[in-house]
Scaffold this motif. Structure first.
Motif: not given
Lengths: 255, 255, 255, 255
Positions: C99, C163, C169, D50-52, D54-59, D67-69, D93
């Protein structure tokens, strides 16, 4: 206690222009050399580095007293060459700890006048070593040339995985601060504590800095290790032996 | 909620000069002793330590109510000896958490007047123990001598890996703050919760502090454990048995 | 050194409106494309991103000099299209590092005028790929439509796991800052470095941005990889062969 | 982007006194119930967290947009009962992330008027469940009594390992802030996504809050899962079958 704490145990009295670093790593080569210097010359513990990034534990000395985990910075005069020597029992346990500890270390030693770092370690060959070469890397081209003249093997991108931990960061972060950095890595199987590899590294270091040191202690330890290796090989060839050498992670740092 | 939060559940009313620490660890020896003290004497919960470094969960009590993970500090008068006792269900889950929790704990107990810490734990021998010795370490030479007179084994650098977790840091960080620290480690196989080892440690502790305590509860638990061990050994000797004891990590903390 | 440090190596002289990102990942597809662009066009290193979240090490170049781990941002003019290209040898080693590095990167490139990001990578199919399709995702519906016209496959929630890393990100965090983001993922087995998949992605990218680039270098690397695959398949069919392909994690990134 | 960011997507227009939480976990029971409520009633997305951590990814959605996690907080009126519902695709995480996300969530929902939390989840029995019981825990004795009347099983310290993650912390941290907390855990094998267990939990929840909801969707999903289980059992009984059920971690969350 702060995240990193550099505690002044004693004043630095000489004017060291060199730091020699030898923390635990492949074959414990760097640590063996650093400890050998501390033991062979009259050395004074000048700083302890404590950190939240070191393992949360204390060591127990032979007399039953305890010592909070730290890295130790010694001052010594090696036959006319004034230097600081960093050693200790542990590397940082976290990724950012490596960076922060190296930063604190560079702050400390540059304040004391250090302009060049020799970071010592081992490079794993994966097989028992016959001739103990020393592989080098430096954070400046001129420095590569200078040290190459001492018989150190440079280049071809060795070691492939780069130089990990405080040794690697001393060169990488040192460069950004104008501190010259040389890494000397003794070839070693990677399976055992390797005093022979340490001797090879020590030889280059004494050549580079221009001092002599008795190496009997390292030779004795090397002989002990040879005995261990011989016994392991015999066990290996017995019926029901391990079939390949070494078969067990636990053998890695016998010593 | 802050990273570490020491919540005052009740005022500390006595003048304890001693902290006894027994968090989970090898053989749960330290925890067994600390909990035994809390149960045998009239004890009052005085502080809860919450932390982002403890497992993110709540415990469920027998009545269906929940309790956020914490370490608990009790005040008690053991037969005339006023002390604080720290226990809990969890160690820190992070490296720096151990340091920060220990720091907060030392802040709290020194403010209450504590000058000496007894950190209790187990030391794994790897085999079933016949005679339950107690190994010691202390953060001061004079303290080593004092405690050695109680039959505690000191020195030869045991335990080899040092003392890990809050116990180790209480000695290591305590030394830097002038807090005396003794670690008492009961020998235990390392495979099972070990009330017998706890009895051995408790005996040294009562000698050291000069108080008596009923140990029937621990003896009962020890007998139960002997039953468990006997059954495991029998299972082991049956045809199709496990072949070696113990064969399964899951057996480690039966109790 | 700060947690994240974006060092200006040279001024950004052009007016890039596009960032192309290719860090290591599945099949090293993104990295291959990014490096190809940097090599084929006259490119200038303009920024280095150092971070406590990158592996604590330095790389050793072929001449024996060292380089602290970083991500590198290049400026180049691809046949009239001015762009920034991010590449490097490592992803963040921590969750929050992803992030923070992405945030710093977005700060840097938007300041330079970037309005759209092409994040490049691979999507693992689990089997050897015959026809190299490119799967896409975008942080805006209009953008999906625009890129779909280039023959990129969109939708059905592919890739299923989302992704991951800086690529993901850049789209997710970029959206929140008004930066358009497209992710182009070349289909690849996931077992090997895949220059063919990189060619497929590069083709879409050149279509999207309207420039030409020589791909001989990638074709050569693709041929080398085909040789490797062929040899592996032969080994696999020999008596005593591996039985299934690939049998060994170590084969994953042969290249 | 901050470590935790609660973004207002829409204003909260009703006066919810209850939060229902259903993040991923054992059998995905909590998530199934929470999503069912969001789908069955007219719901409005009011906050994204949102948070640092959560897994660093987007759906990637079905239409190819990303969509950012995040965790999502919905507002809905369930047949007259105004409530907030939290769901999402991921748990924190990191250890401290659980605490920080829960803290931010409690800040948000108490500001909106929430006085009680229903944290939903599953409790693994390790075997296929015949009768779907619901196990409960609450952060207050009176609350235990109140909920026990709905047929929820309380006490005997179940679940043994405590309640982990945001569910557990909502009760534990909620108690410290005066927020009532009930955890409802559906019994489930732990091997599969379990809509039947979700139905059992939903039934208790509707009883507790006094509203009705169509459960056809969950029944349909339960039937699909029964088909999956049947097929797995058949595979298991064929010659060369897996011998035990389930044999493969990958089967755990088929659904």
């Amino acid at each position: 206690m702060d995240e990193i704490e550099v505690v002044e145990v004693a004043e630095i009295e000489t004017e060291p222009s060199v730091l020699v670093e030898g923390l635990p790593g492949v074959g414990h080569v760097g640590k063996l050399v650093a400890e050998h210097l501390v033991e062979e010359f009259e050395s004074r513990l000048v700083r302890r580095i404590y950190s939240h990034h070191f393992p949360p534990q204390c060591a127990v000395d032979e007399d039953g007293t305890t010592e909070l985990t730290s890295a130790e910075l010694y001052e010594l005069d090696a036959d006319g060459v004034e230097m600081l020597v960093l050693t200790g029992d542990h590397q940082s346990q976290t990724i950012d700890g490596h960076y922060k500890i190296t930063e604190a270390l560079l702050d400390t030693v540059t304040e004391a006048g250090v302009e060049r770092v020799y970071a010592l370690g081992g490079v794993a060959t994966g097989e028992l070593v016959e001739e103990y070469g020393v592989v080098g890397a430096a954070n400046d081209e001129a420095l590569v040339e200078e040290v190459a003249e001492l018989g150190v093997e440079f280049g071809e991108g060795e070691p492939e995985g780069g130089i990990v931990g405080v040794s690697g960061l001393l060169l990488g972060m040192g460069e950004r601060r104008g501190v010259e950095g040389v890494c000397l890595m003794g070839e070693t199987s990677g399976y055992l504590v390797d005093p022979k590899s340490a001797q090879a590294v020590l030889e280059v270091l004494t050549d580079a800095l221009g001092f002599d040191v008795d190496t009997e202690e390292l030779e004795d330890r090397a002989e002990e290790m040879e005995e261990v290796v011989k016994r392991l090989e015999e066990m290996n060839q017995e019926p029901g032996g391990m079939g390949s050498f070494p078969a067990d992670d636990d053998l890695r740092y016998i010593g």
